[in-house]
Design a protein around this motif. Structure first.
Motif, short mmCIF file in Angstrom:
data_model
loop_
_atom_site.label_atom_id
_atom_site.label_comp_id
_atom_site.label_asym_id
_atom_site.label_seq_id
_atom_site.Cartn_x
_atom_site.Cartn_y
_atom_site.Cartn_z
N VAL A 24 0.84 -1.20 0.00
CA VAL A 24 0.00 0.00 0.00
C VAL A 24 0.87 1.25 0.00
CG1 VAL A 24 -1.61 1.35 1.39
CG2 VAL A 24 -2.02 -1.09 1.04
N ALA A 25 1.88 1.27 0.88
CA ALA A 25 2.77 2.43 0.96
C ALA A 25 3.49 2.65 -0.37
CB ALA A 25 3.77 2.26 2.09
N ASN A 26 3.94 1.56 -0.98
CA ASN A 26 4.66 1.65 -2.24
C ASN A 26 3.77 2.14 -3.36
OD1 ASN A 26 5.98 0.16 -4.85
ND2 ASN A 26 7.52 0.67 -3.31
N THR A 27 2.48 1.76 -3.32
CA THR A 27 1.53 2.22 -4.33
C THR A 27 1.24 3.70 -4.18
OG1 THR A 27 0.53 0.02 -4.42
CG2 THR A 27 -0.78 1.85 -5.27
N VAL A 28 1.14 4.17 -2.94
CA VAL A 28 0.93 5.61 -2.70
C VAL A 28 2.11 6.41 -3.23
CG1 VAL A 28 0.79 7.39 -0.90
CG2 VAL A 28 -0.60 5.31 -0.72
N ASP A 29 3.33 5.94 -2.93
CA ASP A 29 4.53 6.62 -3.41
C ASP A 29 5.69 5.64 -3.36
OD1 ASP A 29 6.81 8.15 -3.87
OD2 ASP A 29 6.07 9.87 -2.74
N PRO A 30 6.16 5.17 -4.51
CA PRO A 30 7.24 4.17 -4.53
C PRO A 30 8.57 4.70 -4.01
CG PRO A 30 6.71 4.91 -6.75
CD PRO A 30 5.66 5.48 -5.86
N LYS A 31 8.68 6.00 -3.78
CA LYS A 31 9.94 6.57 -3.29
C LYS A 31 9.96 6.71 -1.77
CE LYS A 31 10.97 9.10 -7.55
NZ LYS A 31 11.24 10.44 -8.16
#
Length: 279
Positions: A24-31
């Motif tokens: 989920v975190a990676n989908t929100v912002d992969p950086k």
């Protein structure tokens, strides 16, 4: 500027729950930079979740976003909150007592209550049992990525309304200091009390002094012995007990290369009392 995102849960790592939060975190912002505090909080143990935040938070920089999910009341009417500390860090968690030690120690300056339905992962659908993934990881990632702003997010609530777990304060009584066993240094079985080093040193103790140690569970005496106060574990022989100042500058007691908790079947919490008396 993106902030670090730190997860804590009681989920363990035996299945895909934590990995889903990372997704989920990676989908929100992969950086985003995502880290783990721990996922080995004993199931439903809100007290330990609160303490582990206290143990860790002061060593993270300003702006860090913590997501703590130990949530036996998931799906109930308990609130979801974002707390801002006096060091400008953020904690997203159910309001169920998880903020107890931070409120008492580091300090909380503001609390915002937010709407779970309005801040739920869009793909979650009809699920109401995995708020760690669907609400807390999602909201934490958006806050860390700068997609939402704390000052305009949710509704402010008085800090005094945060749910507190009972804490019994430590105190001095003549030549004795008395407190509770807050938590274990889990992997090694050391006991960590809530007696801070300043109160302890009111007894005018020095390394090498021996003290009378008493541990009881409510009214039942579990342990009584005289134990040396030393700088570290290696100051005593293997298998010997030692009193020391732990990494949070509170008084601890250990067995060198052994587990004090297992040796004497000692637990933690407000019904476990410990005292040190200068001889």
């Amino acid at each position: 500027m993106k902030k670090a995102l730190v997860f804590q849960t009681d989920f363990g790592l035996v299945d895909g729950a934590v990995c889903a939060m990372y997704g989920v975190a990676n989908t929100v912002d992969p950086k985003l930079q995502v880290y783990d505090l721990t996922h080995d909080i004993p199931q439903y143990n809100i007290w330990e979740a609160s303490y582990r935040l206290r143990q860790t938070i002061n060593y993270w920089p300003e702006g860090t976003v913590f997501v703590s999910v130990v949530d036996p009341g998931v799906g109930s009417t308990r609130r979801s909150v974002v707390a801002k500390t006096d060091r400008n860090q953020y904690i997203i968690t159910p309001d169920n007592g998880t903020l107890t030690h931070i409120k008492k120690g580091s300090g909380i300056t503001h609390v915002h209550v937010f709407d779970e339905k309005a801040n739920k992962l869009p793909s979650a659908g009809e699920s109401y049992t995995f708020y760690g993934r669907d609400i807390y990881a999602y909201t934490g990632a958006r806050l860390a990525a700068g997609l939402i702003d704390f000052d305009s997010f949710g509704e402010e609530a008085p800090v005094k309304t945060i749910v507190d777990l009972p804490i019994i304060p430590s105190y001095r009584e003549g030549s004795r200091v008395v407190g509770m066993i807050d938590v274990l240094d889990v992997r090694f079985g050391n006991l960590w009390s809530n007696i801070d080093h300043k109160l302890f040193h009111q007894l005018d103790v020095r390394h090498g002094d021996r003290l009378e140690v008493s541990i009881r569970n409510d009214t039942r005496n579990v342990y009584e012995n005289t134990v040396v106060f030393a700088r570290s574990f290696a100051s005593v022989a293997i298998g010997e007990p030692v009193i020391y100042i732990n990494s949070l500058e509170n008084v601890g007691i250990a067995i060198n290369q052994g587990s004090f908790a297992k040796a004497y079947s000692i637990g933690t919490g407000s019904n476990w009392h410990i005292s040190f008396k200068k001889l």
